[in-house]
Design an enzyme around this catalytic site. Structure first.
Site, mmCIF file in Angstrom:
data_model
loop_
_atom_site.group_PDB
_atom_site.id
_atom_site.type_symbol
_atom_site.label_atom_id
_atom_site.label_comp_id
_atom_site.label_asym_id
_atom_site.label_seq_id
_atom_site.Cartn_x
_atom_site.Cartn_y
_atom_site.Cartn_z
ATOM 1 N N LYS A 55 2.015 9.809 9.541
ATOM 2 C CA LYS A 55 1.918 11.112 8.886
ATOM 3 C C LYS A 55 1.269 12.119 9.827
ATOM 4 O O LYS A 55 1.708 13.270 9.926
ATOM 5 C CB LYS A 55 1.087 11.006 7.594
ATOM 6 N N GLN A 99 -5.890 7.831 1.458
ATOM 7 C CA GLN A 99 -4.837 6.814 1.489
ATOM 8 C C GLN A 99 -5.153 5.666 0.533
ATOM 9 O O GLN A 99 -6.236 5.092 0.557
ATOM 10 C CB GLN A 99 -4.671 6.280 2.928
ATOM 11 N N ASP A 122 -1.105 15.152 -2.343
ATOM 12 C CA ASP A 122 -0.530 13.899 -2.844
ATOM 13 C C ASP A 122 0.036 14.068 -4.266
ATOM 14 O O ASP A 122 0.823 13.242 -4.715
ATOM 15 C CB ASP A 122 -1.644 12.840 -2.950
HETATM 16 N N1 GUN Z 1 -0.168 4.609 -0.751
HETATM 17 C C1 GUN Z 1 1.153 4.383 -0.962
HETATM 18 N N2 GUN Z 1 1.801 5.549 -1.166
HETATM 19 C C2 GUN Z 1 0.877 6.527 -1.091
HETATM 20 C C3 GUN Z 1 0.943 7.954 -1.193
HETATM 21 O O1 GUN Z 1 1.990 8.573 -1.441
HETATM 22 N N3 GUN Z 1 -0.229 8.600 -1.015
HETATM 23 C C4 GUN Z 1 -1.408 7.946 -0.777
HETATM 24 N N4 GUN Z 1 -2.492 8.692 -0.645
HETATM 25 N N5 GUN Z 1 -1.499 6.646 -0.672
HETATM 26 C C5 GUN Z 1 -0.359 5.940 -0.821
#
Ligand code: GUN
Length: 296
Positions: A55, A99, A122
């Site tokens: 990312k 995350q 998110d």
């Molecule tokens: N873990 C798996 N998918 C995601 C997501 O879209 N955002 C976050 N913050 N963690 C994740």
């Protein structure tokens, strides 16, 4: 035997990245603002490390500033909340992403709720989730289901009135996916069924679907005989399976038995190369939106 059309997440995500890059340049030129996102990672989960790295690299490519805060596994709830408080108050940070999954002693819900909802790229904050369900135009939609929606729309898949079956009811994909597709909207208006671990007659429900979205996290769960001929199949799953011939001893596979299902489906996402790239595209689009909103 016919083979399904591939819904290519790499191609469609590249279109979205190009749009995001243009918006980033426009913000810089007109407002002197560089969009910025801060990633927060707790502990050393290898999958989370890889996701955050990907990312961050893509953000940089688009001219978005990114910063990663790595906290030790033993971080307390209070310490993490204090960091979020600090990021909420920092005008250079327009987007915050913590995350998941977090170590088990941390309360994820409380953490997501502590993020300023205007920085919630998110889309997990209760205000944004609530607005999504209410059809009130949330500031941000959760990235993976929003990415699946974009895949469908940009591939010209008819959604209005379609029978959609979502496998999985998680907060990150299944629930928000259902909420997006059932809204009164010309790109939604679907009839949505959500299946989960306690559902009866799963194959029967799946065979009714015009659009089948697999997001329950079970390797190759969706078999050819669960798919209506010509249906659109979207594979959100990322599962580790043992593979002694692989370098790490495992391989990543989706929730769909791809080779068999592609012979029945009308269109299908490859995995990898389907939904995965879309999640990042939506995250960075959300980040620029956060910066646009902050710039007023
Ligand atoms: N873990 C798996 N998918 C995601 C997501 O879209 N955002 C976050 N913050 N963690 C994740």
């Amino acid at each position: 035997m016919s083979s399904a059309r591939l819904i290519d997440g790499k191609v469609i995500s590249a279109q979205i990245h190009a749009e995001t890059k243009e918006r980033t340049h426009a913000l810089q030129e007109k407002r002197g603002v560089t969009p910025g996102i801060t990633f927060v990672r707790v502990g050393e989960d290898p999958a989370s490390q890889a996701y955050v790295r990907m990312k961050g690299a893509k953000a940089q490519e688009l001219g978005i500033h990114s910063n990663t805060v790595v906290l030790p596994e033993a971080t307390t709830q209070a310490e993490l909340l204090a960091l979020i408080d600090q990021l909420n108050g920092d005008p250079k940070v327009q987007g915050i992403l913590v995350q998941a999954p977090l170590p088990r002693h941390l309360k994820e819900e409380e953490i997501f709720s502590a993020i300023d909802f205007r920085k919630d790229v998110d889309g997990f904050h209760p205000v944004n989730v609530g607005k999504l369900l209410l059809g009130q135009n949330p500031l941000f939609k959760p990235c993976t289901p929003a990415g699946v929606h974009e895949l469908l729309v940009r591939s010209g898949v008819p959604i209005a009135g379609a029978e959609v079956v979502v496998l999985g009811r998680g907060n990150i994909v299944g629930k928000p996916m259902a909420a997006i597709l059932l809204q009164k909207d010309r790109h939604a208006d679907a009839t949505v069924t959500v299946l989960h671990s306690r559902s009866r007659n799963i194959p029967e429900h799946c065979r009714r679907a015009d659009i089948l979205i697999a997001a329950m996290g079970q390797a190759r769960f969706v078999k050819a005989e669960m798919v209506k001929p010509g249906a659109v199949v979207i594979d959100v799953g990322v599962n580790r399976v043992d593979d002694p011939t692989a370098k790490n001893g495992y391989r990543l596979v989706g929730d769909v038995d791809f080779e068999a299902v592609r012979e029945v489906a009308g269109a299908i996402t490859p995995n990898p190369g389907g939904v995965g790239p879309m999640t990042i595209a939506m995250l960075l689009s959300n980040t620029v939106r956060a910066a646009e909103l902050a710039a007023g």
